[in-house]
Design a protein around this motif. Structure first.
Motif, PDB file in Angstrom:
ATOM      1  N   LYS A  38    -102.273  60.014  36.082  1.00  0.00           N
ATOM      2  CA  LYS A  38    -101.445  59.282  34.407  1.00  0.00           C
ATOM      3  C   LYS A  38    -100.182  58.667  34.707  1.00  0.00           C
ATOM      4  O   LYS A  38     -99.513  59.722  33.943  1.00  0.00           O
ATOM      5  CB  LYS A  38    -102.277  59.910  33.042  1.00  0.00           C
ATOM      6  N   GLN A  39     -99.953  57.854  33.903  1.00  0.00           N
ATOM      7  CA  GLN A  39     -98.583  57.536  33.827  1.00  0.00           C
ATOM      8  C   GLN A  39     -97.585  58.436  32.584  1.00  0.00           C
ATOM      9  O   GLN A  39     -98.794  57.778  31.640  1.00  0.00           O
ATOM     10  CB  GLN A  39     -97.811  55.763  34.348  1.00  0.00           C
ATOM     11  N   LYS A  40     -96.895  58.513  32.391  1.00  0.00           N
ATOM     12  CA  LYS A  40     -96.428  58.881  31.428  1.00  0.00           C
ATOM     13  C   LYS A  40     -96.127  57.601  29.799  1.00  0.00           C
ATOM     14  O   LYS A  40     -95.697  56.204  29.954  1.00  0.00           O
ATOM     15  CB  LYS A  40     -95.147  59.673  30.701  1.00  0.00           C
ATOM     16  N   GLU A  41     -97.540  57.924  29.072  1.00  0.00           N
ATOM     17  CA  GLU A  41     -97.992  57.084  27.919  1.00  0.00           C
ATOM     18  C   GLU A  41     -96.075  56.600  27.004  1.00  0.00           C
ATOM     19  O   GLU A  41     -95.335  57.365  26.333  1.00  0.00           O
ATOM     20  CB  GLU A  41     -98.464  57.605  26.795  1.00  0.00           C
ATOM     21  N   ILE A  42     -95.563  55.255  27.469  1.00  0.00           N
ATOM     22  CA  ILE A  42     -94.380  55.037  26.138  1.00  0.00           C
ATOM     23  C   ILE A  42     -94.656  54.896  25.173  1.00  0.00           C
ATOM     24  O   ILE A  42     -95.638  55.274  24.447  1.00  0.00           O
ATOM     25  CB  ILE A  42     -94.819  53.575  27.027  1.00  0.00           C
ATOM     26  N   SER A  43     -93.684  55.623  24.237  1.00  0.00           N
ATOM     27  CA  SER A  43     -93.999  55.088  23.028  1.00  0.00           C
ATOM     28  C   SER A  43     -92.571  54.453  22.308  1.00  0.00           C
ATOM     29  O   SER A  43     -91.736  54.676  22.559  1.00  0.00           O
ATOM     30  CB  SER A  43     -94.010  56.436  22.236  1.00  0.00           C
ATOM     31  N   TYR A  44     -92.261  53.673  21.414  1.00  0.00           N
ATOM     32  CA  TYR A  44     -91.224  53.200  20.299  1.00  0.00           C
ATOM     33  C   TYR A  44     -91.759  52.597  19.029  1.00  0.00           C
ATOM     34  O   TYR A  44     -93.075  52.656  18.855  1.00  0.00           O
ATOM     35  CB  TYR A  44     -91.017  51.986  21.517  1.00  0.00           C
ATOM     36  N   THR A  45     -90.581  52.876  17.858  1.00  0.00           N
ATOM     37  CA  THR A  45     -90.749  52.104  16.929  1.00  0.00           C
ATOM     38  C   THR A  45     -90.714  50.383  16.135  1.00  0.00           C
ATOM     39  O   THR A  45     -89.211  50.556  17.140  1.00  0.00           O
ATOM     40  CB  THR A  45     -90.370  53.321  16.430  1.00  0.00           C
ATOM     41  N   VAL A  46     -90.674  50.221  15.625  1.00  0.00           N
ATOM     42  CA  VAL A  46     -90.982  48.749  14.655  1.00  0.00           C
ATOM     43  C   VAL A  46     -90.380  49.034  13.199  1.00  0.00           C
ATOM     44  O   VAL A  46     -91.522  49.948  12.541  1.00  0.00           O
ATOM     45  CB  VAL A  46     -91.537  48.164  15.568  1.00  0.00           C
ATOM     46  N   GLU A  47     -88.912  48.781  13.027  1.00  0.00           N
ATOM     47  CA  GLU A  47     -88.751  48.836  11.932  1.00  0.00           C
ATOM     48  C   GLU A  47     -89.225  47.148  11.278  1.00  0.00           C
ATOM     49  O   GLU A  47     -89.102  46.699  12.058  1.00  0.00           O
ATOM     50  CB  GLU A  47     -87.684  48.840  11.402  1.00  0.00           C
ATOM     51  N   HIS A  48     -90.510  47.408  10.126  1.00  0.00           N
ATOM     52  CA  HIS A  48     -90.071  46.097   9.441  1.00  0.00           C
ATOM     53  C   HIS A  48     -90.876  46.161   8.000  1.00  0.00           C
ATOM     54  O   HIS A  48     -90.221  47.122   7.416  1.00  0.00           O
ATOM     55  CB  HIS A  48     -91.786  45.850  10.374  1.00  0.00           C
ATOM     56  N   ALA A  49     -91.152  44.743   7.548  1.00  0.00           N
ATOM     57  CA  ALA A  49     -90.907  44.610   6.006  1.00  0.00           C
ATOM     58  C   ALA A  49     -91.575  45.493   5.027  1.00  0.00           C
ATOM     59  O   ALA A  49     -91.434  46.037   3.829  1.00  0.00           O
ATOM     60  CB  ALA A  49     -91.171  43.341   5.693  1.00  0.00           C
ATOM     61  N   MET A  50     -92.496  46.940   5.637  1.00  0.00           N
ATOM     62  CA  MET A  50     -93.528  47.355   5.041  1.00  0.00           C
ATOM     63  C   MET A  50     -92.339  48.654   4.759  1.00  0.00           C
ATOM     64  O   MET A  50     -92.888  49.930   4.663  1.00  0.00           O
ATOM     65  CB  MET A  50     -94.337  47.624   4.953  1.00  0.00           C
ATOM     66  N   ASP A  51     -92.537  49.132   5.907  1.00  0.00           N
ATOM     67  CA  ASP A  51     -92.543  50.569   6.560  1.00  0.00           C
ATOM     68  C   ASP A  51     -91.601  50.421   8.150  1.00  0.00           C
ATOM     69  O   ASP A  51     -91.307  49.873   9.045  1.00  0.00           O
ATOM     70  CB  ASP A  51     -94.547  51.286   6.831  1.00  0.00           C
ATOM     71  N   THR A  52     -91.464  52.044   8.489  1.00  0.00           N
ATOM     72  CA  THR A  52     -91.380  51.845  10.396  1.00  0.00           C
ATOM     73  C   THR A  52     -92.676  52.359  11.155  1.00  0.00           C
ATOM     74  O   THR A  52     -93.131  54.023  10.924  1.00  0.00           O
ATOM     75  CB  THR A  52     -90.044  53.049  10.850  1.00  0.00           C
ATOM     76  N   THR A  53     -93.202  51.908  12.119  1.00  0.00           N
ATOM     77  CA  THR A  53     -94.366  52.110  13.316  1.00  0.00           C
ATOM     78  C   THR A  53     -94.428  52.751  13.978  1.00  0.00           C
ATOM     79  O   THR A  53     -93.592  51.874  14.963  1.00  0.00           O
ATOM     80  CB  THR A  53     -94.792  50.846  12.849  1.00  0.00           C
TER      81      THR A  53
END
Length: 323
Positions: A38-53
């Motif tokens: 199983k390849q290492k799962e990617i993870s990223y964050t998105v800043e948007h109008a309500m929060d950072t997800t």
């Protein structure tokens, strides 16, 4: 002689056992890579109008809660599992219905169904603060949720946010570059016709509007470099609740109007009344025969990249292809 042969065979057997034992240890020390790891799962964050997800893994089951967002996903090559119905159409606009086969309808952009969204088990929900701020917390409990800020003329800002949310920023840049290239090519074809003052009017049930520069069609006209009548050359959305005394403000070198008909005939009735009004017929643009009805879906309501390209098709038809 017999003892000598026996000793030789025994020594050979012992050597083979030592070699095999060594190989076994080496295999244990170096885990096999048989391609099923199983390849290492990617993870990223998105800043948007309500929060950072935080989003883990490229989303596969995306729910979209705005019409312009639906167009963005389709342009990015992402077919949503669920989407709010188009403002007009059954349930999708004609220009996207072939691409939306199998997509679950989730209610309207104004009132999406939380139950239907949850039933799809999405791994990403995309919405809009202007439309859905009150249900953001509920949506966030279903799946990671990203909200654009508002819905106005410039679809590019929301588009790139959505591209980041679905981990397709590079594809998003390609889509924008293709659109910008088309704008420049069309500007070159238009030449001096860009000096023509373009007037934009919309008829709705119980309302008439004169559209300004911060509307979907207004932004595209501005990108192309068209002139606008003085009263419309304003960096806001529109003049709403227009009365017939304001008909002179609709004049220009060319006028495009579109009608938001919901099915009861009221908007079409209003359009006919105004277009046939003596004051409207007295406009210079009407006398010159430069009044054209265009699609409300393409010039206003859909609000996304696919509609933007179709509006450019119309511009080319009316300004370049027609004599």
């Amino acid at each position: 002689m017999f003892k000598s042969k026996f000793s030789f065979l025994l020594a050979a057997a012992l050597s083979l056992l030592v070699i095999l034992a060594g190989c076994s240890k080496n295999e244990e020390a170096e885990p096999k890579n048989n391609g099923n790891e199983k390849q290492k799962e990617i993870s990223y964050t998105v800043e948007h109008a309500m929060d950072t997800t935080e989003i883990k893994g490229t989303p596969k089951r995306v729910v979209i809660l705005t019409n312009e967002g639906t167009e963005a996903l389709l342009a990015l090559g992402v077919k949503p599992v669920g989407a709010v119905k188009s403002w007009t159409g059954d349930p999708w606009y004609d220009h996207i219905k072939d691409k939306m086969k199998g997509v679950k309808e989730l209610g309207t952009e104004a009132e999406p169904s939380l139950e239907a969204i949850a039933a799809l088990k999405p791994d990403l929900i995309i919405g809009n603060k202007l439309r859905h701020e009150k249900i953001y917390e509920q949506l966030s409990k279903i799946a990671p949720t990203v909200f654009s800020e508002t819905l106005r003329g410039n679809w590019k800002d929301n588009f790139m946010l959505y591209a980041k949310a679905v981990n397709k920023e590079e594809k998003g840049k390609e889509v924008i570059a293709e659109y910008d290239k088309r704008i420049e090519e069309l500007k070159a074809k238009l030449g001096d016709k860009l000096k023509m003052k373009v007037s934009i009017v919309r008829f709705m049930p119980g309302d008439v509007r004169i559209y300004h520069k911060d509307s979907f069609s207004g932004v595209i006209l501005d990108q192309l470099g068209f002139a606008r009548p003085e009263s419309q050359n304003v960096n806001d959305f529109a003049e709403t609740g227009v009365t017939k005394e304001r008909i002179p403000a609709m004049d220009g070198d060319i006028l495009f109007y579109f009608t938001y008909e919901t099915g009861d005939g009221e908007a079409n009735k209003l359009e006919k009344e105004w277009i046939n009004d003596p004051l409207f017929k007295s406009l210079n643009v009407a006398k010159q025969g430069k009044v054209y009805k265009v699609s409300d879906t393409i010039w206003n309501t859909a609000g996304g990249v696919l509609a933007a390209h179709l509006m450019l098709d119309d511009i080319e038809k009316y300004f370049v292809q027609q004599p």
